[in-house]
Scaffold this motif. Structure first.
Motif, PDB file in Angstrom:
ATOM      1  N   VAL A   1       0.714  -1.068   0.171  1.00 17.27           N
ATOM      2  CA  VAL A   1       0.017   0.082   0.089  1.00 17.27           C
ATOM      3  C   VAL A   1       0.881   1.412   0.028  1.00 17.27           C
ATOM      4  CG1 VAL A   1      -1.489   1.379   1.387  1.00 17.27           C
ATOM      5  CG2 VAL A   1      -1.939  -1.097   0.847  1.00 17.27           C
TER       6      VAL A   1
ATOM      7  N   ALA B   1     -11.045   5.429   4.252  1.00 17.69           N
ATOM      8  CA  ALA B   1     -10.712   4.500   5.476  1.00 17.69           C
ATOM      9  C   ALA B   1     -11.443   3.392   5.535  1.00 17.69           C
ATOM     10  CB  ALA B   1     -11.245   5.402   6.581  1.00 17.69           C
TER      11      ALA B   1
ATOM     12  N   ALA C   1      -9.694   1.069   2.987  1.00 16.05           N
ATOM     13  CA  ALA C   1      -8.687   0.445   3.782  1.00 16.05           C
ATOM     14  C   ALA C   1      -9.081  -0.680   5.019  1.00 16.05           C
ATOM     15  CB  ALA C   1      -7.984   1.492   4.485  1.00 16.05           C
TER      16      ALA C   1
ATOM     17  N   ALA D   1      -7.952  -4.433   4.482  1.00 18.48           N
ATOM     18  CA  ALA D   1      -7.133  -5.137   5.930  1.00 18.48           C
ATOM     19  C   ALA D   1      -8.271  -6.315   6.300  1.00 18.48           C
ATOM     20  CB  ALA D   1      -7.102  -4.100   6.832  1.00 18.48           C
TER      21      ALA D   1
ATOM     22  N   GLN E   1      -1.972  -3.932  10.384  1.00 21.36           N
ATOM     23  CA  GLN E   1      -2.127  -3.365   8.848  1.00 21.36           C
ATOM     24  C   GLN E   1      -2.518  -1.850   8.686  1.00 21.36           C
ATOM     25  OE1 GLN E   1      -4.352  -6.282   6.716  1.00 21.36           O
ATOM     26  NE2 GLN E   1      -2.769  -6.218   5.096  1.00 21.36           N
ATOM     27  N   ILE E   2      -3.668  -1.641   9.307  1.00 24.90           N
ATOM     28  CA  ILE E   2      -4.141  -0.267   9.445  1.00 24.90           C
ATOM     29  C   ILE E   2      -3.122   0.795   9.899  1.00 24.90           C
ATOM     30  CG2 ILE E   2      -6.234   1.070   9.968  1.00 24.90           C
ATOM     31  CD1 ILE E   2      -7.876  -1.354   9.441  1.00 24.90           C
TER      32      ILE E   2
ATOM     33  N   TRP F   1      -0.431   1.532   7.972  1.00 30.17           N
ATOM     34  CA  TRP F   1      -0.737   2.339   6.741  1.00 30.17           C
ATOM     35  C   TRP F   1      -0.863   3.550   7.327  1.00 30.17           C
ATOM     36  CZ3 TRP F   1      -4.751  -1.541   4.293  1.00 30.17           C
ATOM     37  CH2 TRP F   1      -3.988  -2.589   3.983  1.00 30.17           C
TER      38      TRP F   1
END
Lengths: 402, 300
Positions: free
Chosen positions: A28, A180, A183, A187, A235-236, A239
């Protein structure tokens, strides 16, 4: 309870310390950097910094005021006067200027002018020259009035109850909930994919029988779902940290990033919808893992969950255009489509409280139901080596192994 | 209090009765053999014992009562279908499986160090499980099964894939477990090893108990119709002998069902035959197994 945490920790470490996860995590940021690089490349290709010449027969630019400062990432272009068109032409032929404008005597009255160029003029170049003209046409006026006339009006749209307002500078804030949401969905599916894969592998390599003589199926499933959420949040978070760093680095170049404001209401909406959605997707992925005989079969079934989740993305036009239409309200209440639909709607309209409560309620109940289903699928399917568990068996009153 | 008490359990899958009215008791600290041909219902019986399957009827008491979550930490189970995380290094795999049995990761590391040493796996502990040979994986699975020092150990075909050296090592380990008071249930097709290790056995076929009891008693039940005789001269015709089978300098006499070994001995003495050896031949567990499974399980 400690066994739940041990299962969760094991699952988390097993996937997060994996090369595949790290590559997925970096993909990403790499994509964002590539996109930003592309934006800068397009801007650079659309900018010609050679001077622009002008021949003024109208006298407007006899004692010119300098052009207004340009907004980054545009770069300022020098405005070079010429006494006559022959001089300007020879400078153009020599490649010293990119174009020259000729202002006739009656320019102030008629407003028409000529431009001469050898290659197509970039839009940023002509815009800078027009700003230069506008600044000189307004010379002598009150500076504040002159600036107001040159820059466009900033319109702020406010809701009738005064609870919300948005202006042209906040366009990124409108997009943020949708970005968001997307995303989160990525995820959710990445982490859910790991979970499904792990369950199928545990069936395939016969680890399951050893595990369930150590922990209960419910403890095992709870640990896996916790790990799944933790993997997704990792992950979030990664990022988000990356994006924050990028914003800090490039905010002077990308001015639209300066006005980002995320309301507490949006954050709350994300929390009440996305967290249960995460649990629901994790549990559904675990259910698939427990019912299928091999990983490939599971991948095919994932489409049944992922497709509805992306429907709001495909229907963004409708949601933005008619955020309170019956179809959009229905999408807001259906558990698989509600997260993205509600987040996009939140940017566009004031969602009635009953719809927020109903959507969150349905989502939480769906999450609980999915966890129950996963537990049942796990108990029934855990020892079905090489054999698929039929979905009707999941809902039958008594399972073969219970 | 027995370690395992199974009373009249029945478990069906659709029309198939996998376990049919099975009952047996396993005393604490004994090494018990659970035998049966493929598909006889052994694994289903074990899964019922471990509460993976609920029996349709009957009752099971394990370590003094019904199976519970807390008892899982007191049981070590090695299923026939081996189950280790193939993509994990061996030490991490053992740490995880041990921690699920209630041990702290530090304790698992401490205990597994000794077992890895004993099973010659120290050099392989950081290798992924899938990189180990079948025999090494087998040994790793055994370590994972006993790491938490269970009170009840259930091992299904623990000798599969092992060479003679490692087979001996596992045999010693099982004996050692019994000496430490651990109840061991051994499922194996290798009858010679069962014979060597087990105190008592149960033999299941078609879901039903065919044989149950002490190994010596069972062998005695199946003995009596074969006697081993060594004489200096040739044997005369003997009444009641169905078949004569020469073997390694002696002769095996298969007797009619109505003939007792004493009748043969009397006939030999009466016939003035010099008898160097007269022995009632005990059938091997292999022979008993075959006779029972093939439906020739007549006992004397």
């Amino acid at each position: 309870m400690i066994k739940v945490w041990r299962v969760a920790l094991h699952e988390y470490q097993r996937h997060v310390l994996n090369r595949r996860f790290v590559l997925g995590l970096l993909s990403v940021p790499i994509l964002i950097i590539a996109m930003l690089g592309l934006i800068f490349l397009v801007i650079a290709m659309d900018t010609n910094t050679k001077p622009i010449g002008y021949v003024d027969h109208s006298g407007l630019l006899a004692n010119p005021v300098p052009p207004p400062p340009v907004v980054k990432p545009d770069r300022p272009i020098e405005m070079r006067p010429f006494s006559d068109e022959a001089a300007a032409r020879s400078a153009l032929d020599a490649g010293q200027i990119q174009a020259y404008y000729v202002l006739p005597k009656d320019y102030r009255i008629r407003g028409s002018l000529n431009v001469v160029h050898l290659e197509a003029l970039k839009s940023s170049s002509s815009l800078q020259f027009y700003d230069f003209l506008a600044a000189n046409l307004l010379a002598g006026k009150d500076p504040a009035t002159a600036r107001r006339l040159v820059t466009s009006a900033k319109v702020t749209v406010q809701s009738a109850d005064g609870s919300r307002q948005i202006s042209g500078d906040d366009w990124f804030s409108i997009l943020f909930p949708m970005i968001a949401g997307i995303a989160f969905i990525i995820a959710m599916f990445t982490a859910g994919g790991y979970l499904m894969q792990a369950v199928v592998e545990e069936k395939e390599n016969r680890t399951m029988e050893v595990i369930i003589t150590s922990v209960s199926p419910n403890q095992f499933m709870a640990g896996k779902i916790l790990a799944d959420i933790a993997i997704g949040l990792t992950q979030i978070l990664a990022w988000a940290v990356f994006i924050a760093v990028m914003v800090l680095i490039s905010r002077s170049s990308l001015t639209f990033l300066n006005g980002i404001q995320i309301s507490a209401r949006t954050v709350m909406l994300m929390a009440v919808l996305l967290f249960p959605a995460f649990v629901m997707v994790a549990a559904l992925m675990a259910t698939i893992g427990a019912t299928v005989a091999e990983a490939r079969e599971g991948q095919q079934m994932v489409g049944l969950i992922s497709l509805p989740l992306w429907i709001p993305y495909m229907m963004t036009g409708l949601i933005i255009g008619s955020p309170n239409s019956p179809v959009v309200i229905a999408l807001s209440l259906f558990p698989l489509t509600s997260p993205l639909t509600m987040l996009v709607r939140d940017s566009m309209t004031i969602i009635p409280v009953w719809q927020v409560v109903a959507s969150a309620g349905v989502m939480i109940l769906s999450a609980i139901g999915s966890v129950w289903l996963a537990g049942r699928a796990f108990r029934l399917g855990m020892l079905r080596y090489g054999k698929r568990l039929a979905w009707r068996e999941l809902f039958a009153r008594q399972g073969a192994s219970s | 209090m027995p370690a395992v008490e199974i009373s009249q359990i029945t478990k069906s899958f659709g029309a198939l009765k996998a376990v049919d009215d099975v009952s047996f008791i396993i005393e604490k600290g004994e090494l018990f053999g659970l035998l049966g041909p493929n598909g006889a219902g052994k694994t289903t019986a074990i899964r019922c014992m471990l509460d993976i399957f609920k029996p349709d009827s009957g009752s099971i008491a394990l370590l003094g009562g019904p199976m519970s979550e807390s008892k899982k930490d007191l049981i070590g189970y090695m299923p026939e279908e081996r189950g280790l995380y193939q993509d994990l290094p061996l030490d991490r795999c053992l740490t995880y499986l041990g921690s699920l049995k209630g041990l702290s990761p530090a304790e698992v590391r401490r205990r597994s160090a000794g077992y890895l040493e004993r099973f010659d796996l120290v050099a392989y502990k950081t290798r992924k499980v899938k990189e180990l040979s079948k025999g090494m994986q087998q040994k790793a699975q055994i370590i994972a099964t006993i790491l938490h020092h269970p009170e009840l150990l259930i091992v299904d075909e623990p000798f599969g894939g092992l060479d003679p050296v490692n087979t001996q090592m596992v045999k010693d380990l099982l004996r050692e477990q019994r000496e430490q008071g651990v109840t061991v249930i051994l499922c194996s097709h290798q009858m010679q090893l069962v014979e060597e290790l087990c105190d008592r056995i149960v033999l299941i076929d078609h879901g039903r108990v065919m044989l149950y009891g002490g190994l010596a008693d069972i062998r005695r039940q199946f003995s009596g119709n074969v006697v081993k005789v060594r004489t200096e001269g040739t044997l005369p015709d003997l009444k009641g002998v169905e078949r004569i089978e020469p073997m390694n300098g002696s002769i095996k006499l298969h007797l009619d069902p109505g003939t007792a070994p004493q009748d043969v001995l009397r006939a030999l003495v009466t016939g003035n035959i010099t008898v160097d050896q007269f022995e009632i031949s005990m059938p091997t567990l292999d022979e008993i197994f075959i006779r029972v499974v093939q439906g020739k399980g007549d006992r004397t």
